[in-house]
Design an enzyme around this catalytic site. Structure first.
Site, PDB file in Angstrom:
ATOM      1  N   GLY A  12       0.820  -1.202   0.000  1.00  0.00           N
ATOM      2  CA  GLY A  12       0.000   0.000   0.000  1.00  0.00           C
ATOM      3  C   GLY A  12       0.855   1.253   0.000  1.00  0.00           C
ATOM      4  CB  ILE A  14       3.131   2.627   4.719  1.00  0.00           C
ATOM      5  CG1 ILE A  14       2.216   3.647   5.390  1.00  0.00           C
ATOM      6  CG2 ILE A  14       4.399   2.429   5.540  1.00  0.00           C
ATOM      7  CD1 ILE A  14       1.800   3.273   6.801  1.00  0.00           C
ATOM      8  CB  CYS A 129       2.172   8.603  12.188  1.00  0.00           C
ATOM      9  SG  CYS A 129       0.405   8.725  12.604  1.00  0.00           S
ATOM     10  CB  ALA A 161      -6.392   7.622   7.999  1.00  0.00           C
ATOM     11  CB  ALA A 167      -8.082  -1.994  10.845  1.00  0.00           C
ATOM     12  CG  ASN A 168      -4.111  -1.644  13.283  1.00  0.00           C
ATOM     13  OD1 ASN A 168      -3.168  -1.797  12.515  1.00  0.00           O
ATOM     14  ND2 ASN A 168      -4.951  -2.618  13.553  1.00  0.00           N
TER      15      ASN A 168
END
Length: 322
Positions: A12, A14, A129, A161, A167-168
């Site tokens: 993705g 990142i 982050c 995001a 999800a986290n």
């Protein structure tokens, strides 16, 4: 000079940004394999065009790679749950893992604070982050005076995001709060994240509020100056590997009124101790480098920059030991 070959799990935003940073900036790292689970992802397609090996079969596909024996470091840019599975699969091979999820299996690392402390750990966690942006400031304050409580607020563009971040959210707050204590040096920590839906997207903003006990009398002014100098020095150290990281105004240090309730914010065991005398407030902005991610995605850029910084140091130590 030989370089340490790396794999990136997570194709993705990142993971793709990691790949590009490794290609453009790394001195001790070499991109090896890009790992994903979506065959149609832009990250896998881009990696293939650049000539890197790719697999859309996750960590199991990486394990079947003919280059698995060449991989020395794996970046995991997936999710907390996926990282636990990936770590279980890769740990028997002795491959070092740099975790960009909130799983926190290994020790926390914030490069400006404790880069040298966990070079031998099989798995290191890059916190979050918000943690990467604010924990250096908490540490800078706690090096001068005791910090009884530190609260950080990370505001990021909703568009930056992704599914993993969303999800986290719970893991984000828990991991960051714990790292404020373990790495930042505060007695108690609290983390808040805000997904800002504004259009056009806004840059990442971070706020640090710390309650500290400063000496009374003539030494108060000296302590205030030392706190300011420590924070400014720390911001410069983070800026060295995250060029878009900076304070947006001067450090603010204000006396806490005697009638202001603060006891409920303190850690257990601190409530009966010395009452914090001052609040230290630091306001930060993080602008992304714009290599793959948009400039407003400073939250993602600071994570990938910190992870590459850690991997470079691990690889350099490995080369020195040869």
């Amino acid at each position: 000079m030989s370089r340490t070959k790396v794999a990136v799990i997570g194709s993705g935003n990142i993971g793709t940004d990691l790949m590009i940073k490794i290609m453009r900036n790394a001195q001790h790292l070499e991109m090896g394999v890009m790992v994903g689970i979506d065959p149609a992802s832009d990250g896998l397609a881009r990696a293939a065009r650049l000539g890197f090996e790719t697999t859309a079969e996750g960590v199991d596909g990486l394990l079947r790679s003919p280059r698995i024996d060449e991989i020395g470091i794996v970046f995991d840019a997936t999710s907390a749950g996926a990282h636990r599975y990936n770590d279980e699969k890769l740990r028997p091979l002795g491959i070092r893992m740099i975790d960009l999820t909130p799983a926190a299996i290994g020790p926390y690392v914030v490069p400006a604070v404790n880069l040298e402390e966990h070079l031998d750990a099989p798995n290191v966690n890059m916190v979050t982050c918000g943690g990467q942006a604010t924990i250096p400031v908490v540490a800078a304050i706690s090096r001068v005076v005791p910090v009884a409580y530190a609260e950080i607020v990370a505001s990021i563009a909703s568009r930056s995001a992704g599914p993993g971040t969303r999800a986290n959210i719970d893991e984000f707050t828990e991991t960051t709060s714990e790292a404020i204590v373990k790495v930042g040096g505060a007695r108690r920590g609290k983390a808040i994240i805000i997904l800002n839906p504004a259009e056009p997207p806004l840059m990442m903003r971070d706020t640090v509020f710390a309650l500290a006990a400063l000496p009374e009398g003539e030494d108060t002014e000296t302590a205030e100056r030392q706190i300011t100098e420590s924070v400014e020095k720390m911001v410069a150290e983070v800026n060295a590997y995250v060029p878009g990281y900076r304070m947006v105004q001067d450090v603010q240090i204000t006396r806490i009124p005697a009638d202001q309730p603060v006891r409920t914010l303190l850690a257990e065991g601190d409530a009966d101790g010395p009452r914090p005398t001052h609040q230290v407030s630091v306001f930060l902005k993080v602008e992304g480098a714009g290599m793959y991610l948009p400039e407003y995605a400073g939250n993602l850029d600071i994570m990938t920059s910190a992870a590459v910084q850690m991997a470079e140091r691990i690889a350099a130590a490995k080369e020195t030991a040869k």
